[in-house]
Design a protein around this motif. Sequence first.
Motif, PDB file in Angstrom:
ATOM      1  N   PHE A 184       0.818  -1.207   0.000  1.00 14.95           N
ATOM      2  CA  PHE A 184       0.000   0.000   0.000  1.00 14.95           C
ATOM      3  C   PHE A 184       0.861   1.271   0.000  1.00 14.95           C
ATOM      4  CE2 PHE A 184      -3.121  -3.092   1.098  1.00 14.95           C
ATOM      5  CZ  PHE A 184      -4.338  -2.570   0.684  1.00 14.95           C
ATOM      6  N   TYR A 185       2.159   1.135   0.320  1.00 11.98           N
ATOM      7  CA  TYR A 185       3.088   2.266   0.258  1.00 11.98           C
ATOM      8  C   TYR A 185       4.230   1.924  -0.705  1.00 11.98           C
ATOM      9  CZ  TYR A 185       0.746   3.873   4.547  1.00 11.98           C
ATOM     10  OH  TYR A 185      -0.182   4.286   5.467  1.00 11.98           O
ATOM     11  N   PRO A 186       3.942   1.793  -1.991  1.00 11.72           N
ATOM     12  CA  PRO A 186       4.983   1.392  -2.947  1.00 11.72           C
ATOM     13  C   PRO A 186       6.080   2.430  -3.108  1.00 11.72           C
ATOM     14  CG  PRO A 186       2.994   2.053  -4.110  1.00 11.72           C
ATOM     15  CD  PRO A 186       2.638   1.991  -2.655  1.00 11.72           C
ATOM     16  N   ASP A 187       5.805   3.666  -2.679  1.00  5.47           N
ATOM     17  CA  ASP A 187       6.810   4.717  -2.811  1.00  5.47           C
ATOM     18  C   ASP A 187       7.893   4.619  -1.744  1.00  5.47           C
ATOM     19  OD1 ASP A 187       4.555   5.347  -1.110  1.00  5.47           O
ATOM     20  OD2 ASP A 187       5.524   7.277  -0.745  1.00  5.47           O
ATOM     21  N   ARG A 188       7.724   3.736  -0.766  1.00  2.00           N
ATOM     22  CA  ARG A 188       8.701   3.606   0.316  1.00  2.00           C
ATOM     23  C   ARG A 188       9.631   2.427   0.056  1.00  2.00           C
ATOM     24  NH1 ARG A 188       5.199   5.151   5.785  1.00  2.00           N
ATOM     25  NH2 ARG A 188       4.015   6.824   4.793  1.00  2.00           N
ATOM     26  N   TYR A 190      12.201  -0.882   0.874  1.00  2.00           N
ATOM     27  CA  TYR A 190      12.207  -2.011   1.795  1.00  2.00           C
ATOM     28  C   TYR A 190      13.016  -1.668   3.048  1.00  2.00           C
ATOM     29  CZ  TYR A 190      10.569  -4.867  -2.152  1.00  2.00           C
ATOM     30  OH  TYR A 190       9.848  -5.382  -3.207  1.00  2.00           O
ATOM     31  N   THR A 191      13.965  -0.783   2.888  1.00  2.00           N
ATOM     32  CA  THR A 191      14.888  -0.458   3.976  1.00  2.00           C
ATOM     33  C   THR A 191      14.506   0.830   4.699  1.00  2.00           C
ATOM     34  OG1 THR A 191      16.330   0.574   2.305  1.00  2.00           O
ATOM     35  CG2 THR A 191      16.856  -1.672   2.980  1.00  2.00           C
ATOM     36  N   GLN A 192      13.200   1.057   4.908  1.00  2.00           N
ATOM     37  CA  GLN A 192      12.827   2.151   5.800  1.00  2.00           C
ATOM     38  C   GLN A 192      13.552   1.965   7.129  1.00  2.00           C
ATOM     39  OE1 GLN A 192       8.680   3.775   5.989  1.00  2.00           O
ATOM     40  NE2 GLN A 192       8.174   1.743   5.236  1.00  2.00           N
ATOM     41  N   PHE A 193      13.906   3.079   7.770  1.00  2.00           N
ATOM     42  CA  PHE A 193      14.675   2.956   9.010  1.00  2.00           C
ATOM     43  C   PHE A 193      13.886   2.187  10.069  1.00  2.00           C
ATOM     44  CE2 PHE A 193      15.820   4.397  13.288  1.00  2.00           C
ATOM     45  CZ  PHE A 193      17.141   3.965  13.320  1.00  2.00           C
ATOM     46  N   ASN A 194      14.561   1.225  10.675  1.00  2.00           N
ATOM     47  CA  ASN A 194      14.008   0.467  11.781  1.00  2.00           C
ATOM     48  C   ASN A 194      15.157   0.202  12.757  1.00  2.00           C
ATOM     49  OD1 ASN A 194      13.444  -2.274  13.205  1.00  2.00           O
ATOM     50  ND2 ASN A 194      11.431  -1.644  12.444  1.00  2.00           N
ATOM     51  N   GLU A 195      15.034   0.750  13.938  1.00  2.00           N
ATOM     52  CA  GLU A 195      16.140   0.680  14.907  1.00  2.00           C
ATOM     53  C   GLU A 195      16.508  -0.756  15.252  1.00  2.00           C
ATOM     54  OE1 GLU A 195      17.428   2.750  19.167  1.00  2.00           O
ATOM     55  OE2 GLU A 195      15.345   2.831  18.480  1.00  2.00           O
ATOM     56  N   TYR A 196      15.505  -1.607  15.426  1.00  2.00           N
ATOM     57  CA  TYR A 196      15.751  -3.008  15.766  1.00  2.00           C
ATOM     58  C   TYR A 196      16.567  -3.706  14.679  1.00  2.00           C
ATOM     59  CZ  TYR A 196      14.478  -7.998  15.738  1.00  2.00           C
ATOM     60  OH  TYR A 196      14.499  -9.369  15.645  1.00  2.00           O
ATOM     61  N   ILE A 197      16.160  -3.525  13.410  1.00  2.00           N
ATOM     62  CA  ILE A 197      16.885  -4.164  12.312  1.00  2.00           C
ATOM     63  C   ILE A 197      18.278  -3.563  12.164  1.00  2.00           C
ATOM     64  CG2 ILE A 197      16.932  -4.424   9.794  1.00  2.00           C
ATOM     65  CD1 ILE A 197      13.940  -4.873   9.869  1.00  2.00           C
ATOM     66  N   THR A 198      18.387  -2.257  12.285  1.00  2.00           N
ATOM     67  CA  THR A 198      19.687  -1.594  12.159  1.00  2.00           C
ATOM     68  C   THR A 198      20.688  -2.118  13.193  1.00  2.00           C
ATOM     69  OG1 THR A 198      18.666   0.420  11.282  1.00  2.00           O
ATOM     70  CG2 THR A 198      20.881   0.625  12.218  1.00  2.00           C
ATOM     71  N   ASN A 199      20.214  -2.319  14.409  1.00  2.00           N
ATOM     72  CA  ASN A 199      21.106  -2.725  15.497  1.00  2.00           C
ATOM     73  C   ASN A 199      21.300  -4.227  15.622  1.00  2.00           C
ATOM     74  OD1 ASN A 199      21.383  -0.019  16.221  1.00  2.00           O
ATOM     75  ND2 ASN A 199      19.709  -0.107  17.707  1.00  2.00           N
ATOM     76  N   SER A 200      20.381  -5.021  15.052  1.00  2.00           N
ATOM     77  CA  SER A 200      20.402  -6.460  15.306  1.00  2.00           C
ATOM     78  C   SER A 200      20.640  -7.336  14.084  1.00  2.00           C
ATOM     79  CB  SER A 200      19.070  -6.882  15.954  1.00  2.00           C
ATOM     80  OG  SER A 200      18.812  -6.151  17.134  1.00  2.00           O
ATOM     81  N   TYR A 201      20.646  -6.746  12.889  1.00  2.00           N
ATOM     82  CA  TYR A 201      20.804  -7.532  11.673  1.00  2.00           C
ATOM     83  C   TYR A 201      22.103  -7.143  10.963  1.00  2.00           C
ATOM     84  CZ  TYR A 201      15.910  -9.110  11.946  1.00  2.00           C
ATOM     85  OH  TYR A 201      14.722  -9.684  12.334  1.00  2.00           O
ATOM     86  N   PRO A 226      14.675   2.134  -4.146  1.00  2.00           N
ATOM     87  CA  PRO A 226      14.036   3.273  -3.490  1.00  2.00           C
ATOM     88  C   PRO A 226      12.520   3.116  -3.350  1.00  2.00           C
ATOM     89  CG  PRO A 226      14.604   3.835  -5.743  1.00  2.00           C
ATOM     90  CD  PRO A 226      15.218   2.492  -5.474  1.00  2.00           C
ATOM     91  N   ASN A 227      11.935   2.178  -4.083  1.00  2.00           N
ATOM     92  CA  ASN A 227      10.496   1.952  -3.985  1.00  2.00           C
ATOM     93  C   ASN A 227      10.189   0.484  -4.267  1.00  2.00           C
ATOM     94  OD1 ASN A 227      10.564   1.819  -6.900  1.00  2.00           O
ATOM     95  ND2 ASN A 227      10.552   4.063  -6.867  1.00  2.00           N
ATOM     96  N   ARG A 228       8.909   0.141  -4.198  1.00  2.00           N
ATOM     97  CA  ARG A 228       8.477  -1.244  -4.375  1.00  2.00           C
ATOM     98  C   ARG A 228       7.354  -1.310  -5.394  1.00  2.00           C
ATOM     99  NH1 ARG A 228       6.665  -2.277   1.646  1.00  2.00           N
ATOM    100  NH2 ARG A 228       7.093  -0.067   1.948  1.00  2.00           N
TER     101      ARG A 228
END
Length: 247
Positions: A184-188, A190-201, A226-228
Motif C-alpha cells: 500500500f506504500y509502494p513509494d517507500r 524495503y529499507t525504511q529505518f528500523n532501529e531493531y533491524i539496524t542494530n540487530s541484523y 528506493p520503492n516497491r
Amino acid sequence: QINFTAPHKGAMWPQARKQANLVDPAKIELPPYYPDHPTVRDEVANYLDAVNYWDTQVGAVMKSLEADGLLENTAIFVFGDNGRCLLRGKQWLYDPGTHVPLLVRWPGGVRPGTVRKDPVIALDITATTLEIAGVERPELMHGQSLFGKAKPRTHVFTARDRCDMTVDRIRAVRDSRYKLIRNFYPDRPYTQFNEYITNSYPAQKVIKELHAAGKLNEVQARWMAPNRPRFELYDHQADPHEVNNLA
C-alpha cells in the motif's frame, strides 16, 4: 503455555554458539537474494544454531512431562510466533516471514509422522485446543479445528502494518501454490529505518555497503530499491524464494 526466545534476536544467540555441534557457515545454502558474504553466512548459521538450541529446550519440557506421567495424556502444539529473525523474514509477508513451524503431538488424536500441506493460521491452534477440551467455538472466531470436520483451508491472508517506529501497510493472500502481495506504500523502500533491524541484523549493514560499491546482482539489489511494486505475485512451485515477480 511455555514461551521460548532462543530463535529471537537477543541473549540466546551467543548462548547458542556454546553448543557442542554448531552449523558450519560454509555449508549453508543461501537464498538468491542474499549476497555470499562471511557476515551474512555467520548470521544465518547463528540463527540455525539458535533454532537447534530451542529444540533442546523443547526436549527438556518433553522429558519433564514424561517424568510427571503426563506425556501420553497431553496434546502438544509447538509453533513459532513469527518468521525468521533474518532480513526478508520477520516483519515481511514473504514465506520466511509468515511460514512458521507447527508440530502437533496428540496421542490417540494425531497419527505420528503425518505431514500436511494445507495452509492454516495460528487461530486454528486455538480452535483445536477448544475442541479437544470440549468447548464450543465462538461463532465469530476465525479459527477452525485442524482435526475436526471443517474443510481444509484453500488460502490464508497475512498482514503487516507498523513495526516498531516503521510505518508500513502490506497485505497478502497465499494458497498452496501462489502468493499475491499488495504494497500500500509502494513509494517507500524495503529499507525504511528500523532501529531493531539496524542494530540487530548485521547483514543489513553488509548489503548496504555492497550496494554502494556496486557489488550486488540484480536480485540482491532489489532490497535496496528506493520503492516497491504495488503488486507482487509469486509461483511457489517454480520460484520458492519469491524473486520472480509475475505481476
